[in-house]
Design a protein around this motif. Structure first.
Motif, PDB file in Angstrom:
ATOM      1  N   PHE A   1      68.565  17.314 -66.318  1.00  0.00           N
ATOM      2  CA  PHE A   1      67.687  18.453 -66.058  1.00  0.00           C
ATOM      3  C   PHE A   1      66.810  18.255 -64.820  1.00  0.00           C
ATOM      4  O   PHE A   1      66.201  19.198 -64.338  1.00  0.00           O
ATOM      5  CB  PHE A   1      66.834  18.818 -67.289  1.00  0.00           C
ATOM      6  CG  PHE A   1      65.850  17.758 -67.701  1.00  0.00           C
ATOM      7  CD1 PHE A   1      64.638  17.622 -67.067  1.00  0.00           C
ATOM      8  CD2 PHE A   1      66.139  16.920 -68.766  1.00  0.00           C
ATOM      9  CE1 PHE A   1      63.726  16.659 -67.458  1.00  0.00           C
ATOM     10  CE2 PHE A   1      65.238  15.950 -69.169  1.00  0.00           C
ATOM     11  CZ  PHE A   1      64.027  15.822 -68.512  1.00  0.00           C
ATOM     12  N   LEU A   2      66.764  17.007 -64.303  1.00  0.00           N
ATOM     13  CA  LEU A   2      66.040  16.777 -63.053  1.00  0.00           C
ATOM     14  C   LEU A   2      66.856  17.361 -61.893  1.00  0.00           C
ATOM     15  O   LEU A   2      68.086  17.345 -61.932  1.00  0.00           O
ATOM     16  CB  LEU A   2      65.814  15.279 -62.829  1.00  0.00           C
ATOM     17  CG  LEU A   2      64.888  14.585 -63.822  1.00  0.00           C
ATOM     18  CD1 LEU A   2      64.886  13.083 -63.582  1.00  0.00           C
ATOM     19  CD2 LEU A   2      63.487  15.133 -63.727  1.00  0.00           C
ATOM     20  N   PRO A   3      66.180  17.844 -60.847  1.00  0.00           N
ATOM     21  CA  PRO A   3      66.909  18.502 -59.759  1.00  0.00           C
ATOM     22  C   PRO A   3      67.553  17.538 -58.761  1.00  0.00           C
ATOM     23  O   PRO A   3      67.780  17.907 -57.615  1.00  0.00           O
ATOM     24  CB  PRO A   3      65.823  19.354 -59.093  1.00  0.00           C
ATOM     25  CG  PRO A   3      64.569  18.610 -59.349  1.00  0.00           C
ATOM     26  CD  PRO A   3      64.742  17.975 -60.707  1.00  0.00           C
ATOM     27  N   LEU A   4      67.858  16.314 -59.177  1.00  0.00           N
ATOM     28  CA  LEU A   4      68.508  15.355 -58.304  1.00  0.00           C
ATOM     29  C   LEU A   4      69.347  14.394 -59.148  1.00  0.00           C
ATOM     30  O   LEU A   4      69.104  14.218 -60.336  1.00  0.00           O
ATOM     31  CB  LEU A   4      67.475  14.577 -57.484  1.00  0.00           C
ATOM     32  CG  LEU A   4      66.479  13.708 -58.226  1.00  0.00           C
ATOM     33  CD1 LEU A   4      66.025  12.593 -57.311  1.00  0.00           C
ATOM     34  CD2 LEU A   4      65.276  14.497 -58.665  1.00  0.00           C
TER      35      LEU A   4
ATOM     36  N   THR B   1      70.310  10.911 -60.528  1.00  0.00           N
ATOM     37  CA  THR B   1      69.485   9.728 -60.768  1.00  0.00           C
ATOM     38  C   THR B   1      70.265   8.656 -61.527  1.00  0.00           C
ATOM     39  O   THR B   1      71.228   8.949 -62.222  1.00  0.00           O
ATOM     40  CB  THR B   1      68.239  10.083 -61.606  1.00  0.00           C
ATOM     41  OG1 THR B   1      68.654  10.657 -62.846  1.00  0.00           O
ATOM     42  CG2 THR B   1      67.331  11.042 -60.871  1.00  0.00           C
TER      43      THR B   1
ATOM     44  N   ARG C   1      73.599  13.791 -63.040  1.00  0.00           N
ATOM     45  CA  ARG C   1      72.654  14.899 -62.976  1.00  0.00           C
ATOM     46  C   ARG C   1      72.308  15.344 -64.388  1.00  0.00           C
ATOM     47  O   ARG C   1      73.188  15.569 -65.204  1.00  0.00           O
ATOM     48  CB  ARG C   1      73.237  16.054 -62.187  1.00  0.00           C
ATOM     49  CG  ARG C   1      73.391  15.732 -60.715  1.00  0.00           C
ATOM     50  CD  ARG C   1      73.803  16.938 -59.916  1.00  0.00           C
ATOM     51  NE  ARG C   1      72.762  17.949 -59.882  1.00  0.00           N
ATOM     52  CZ  ARG C   1      71.778  17.992 -58.990  1.00  0.00           C
ATOM     53  NH1 ARG C   1      71.692  17.055 -58.073  1.00  0.00           N
ATOM     54  NH2 ARG C   1      70.887  18.955 -59.019  1.00  0.00           N
TER      55      ARG C   1
ATOM     56  N   ARG D   1      65.235   7.115 -63.291  1.00  0.00           N
ATOM     57  CA  ARG D   1      64.598   7.837 -64.393  1.00  0.00           C
ATOM     58  C   ARG D   1      63.451   7.036 -64.988  1.00  0.00           C
ATOM     59  O   ARG D   1      62.421   7.598 -65.374  1.00  0.00           O
ATOM     60  CB  ARG D   1      65.626   8.217 -65.455  1.00  0.00           C
ATOM     61  CG  ARG D   1      66.590   9.304 -64.981  1.00  0.00           C
ATOM     62  CD  ARG D   1      67.496   9.806 -66.075  1.00  0.00           C
ATOM     63  NE  ARG D   1      68.346   8.787 -66.664  1.00  0.00           N
ATOM     64  CZ  ARG D   1      69.506   8.384 -66.157  1.00  0.00           C
ATOM     65  NH1 ARG D   1      69.961   8.920 -65.048  1.00  0.00           N
ATOM     66  NH2 ARG D   1      70.215   7.456 -66.765  1.00  0.00           N
TER      67      ARG D   1
END
Length: 90
Positions: A39-42, A44, A37, A49
Motif C-alpha cells: 500500500f506504500l507508493p513505492l 520496498t 509493492r 519498511r
C-alpha cells in the motif's frame, strides 16, 4: 558532564531496537528480501519498511504526546499495530 539517565524503559527501548536490527540482519542473510509493492507508493524491501515504520512510529508518539493527555501506553500499542500492518502489507 551530564550523563544520560538509563531508566528501565529507556534500556528496554534500546535493547528492543538492537534486537530487531540483529533479527532483521539474520533474516536477510538467511532469506534475502526482494522489492515489492504494497500500500506504500513505492517498492520496498523488509529493511525499508522497518525504517519507515520506526520513523513513522516516532512521529506517532510525538503527535500523541503533543495532542493528548492520555497514557503513552496507548500510543505504544498503536505503534506496534502500525508496525505489524506496515511490515506485512506495506
Amino acid at each position: 558532564m551530564a550523563w544520560m539517565s538509563w531508566t528501565l524503559p529507556t534500556a528496554l527501548f534500546f535493547i528492543s531496537i538492537a534486537t530487531i536490527l540483529v533479527g532483521m540482519t539474520v533474516w536477510q542473510l538467511v532469506s534475502p528480501s526482494m522489492e515489492r509493492r504494497g500500500f506504500l507508493p513505492l517498492a520496498t524491501t523488509r529493511g525499508d519498511r522497518l525504517f519507515i515504520g520506526l520513523l513513522s512510529s516516532a512521529f506517532i508518539h510525538l503527535a500523541f504526546v503533543a495532542l493528548t493527555d492520555a497514557s503513552i501506553a496507548i500510543a505504544t500499542v498503536l505503534c506496534v499495530i502500525w508496525m505489524l500492518i506496515l511490515m506485512r502489507w506495506g
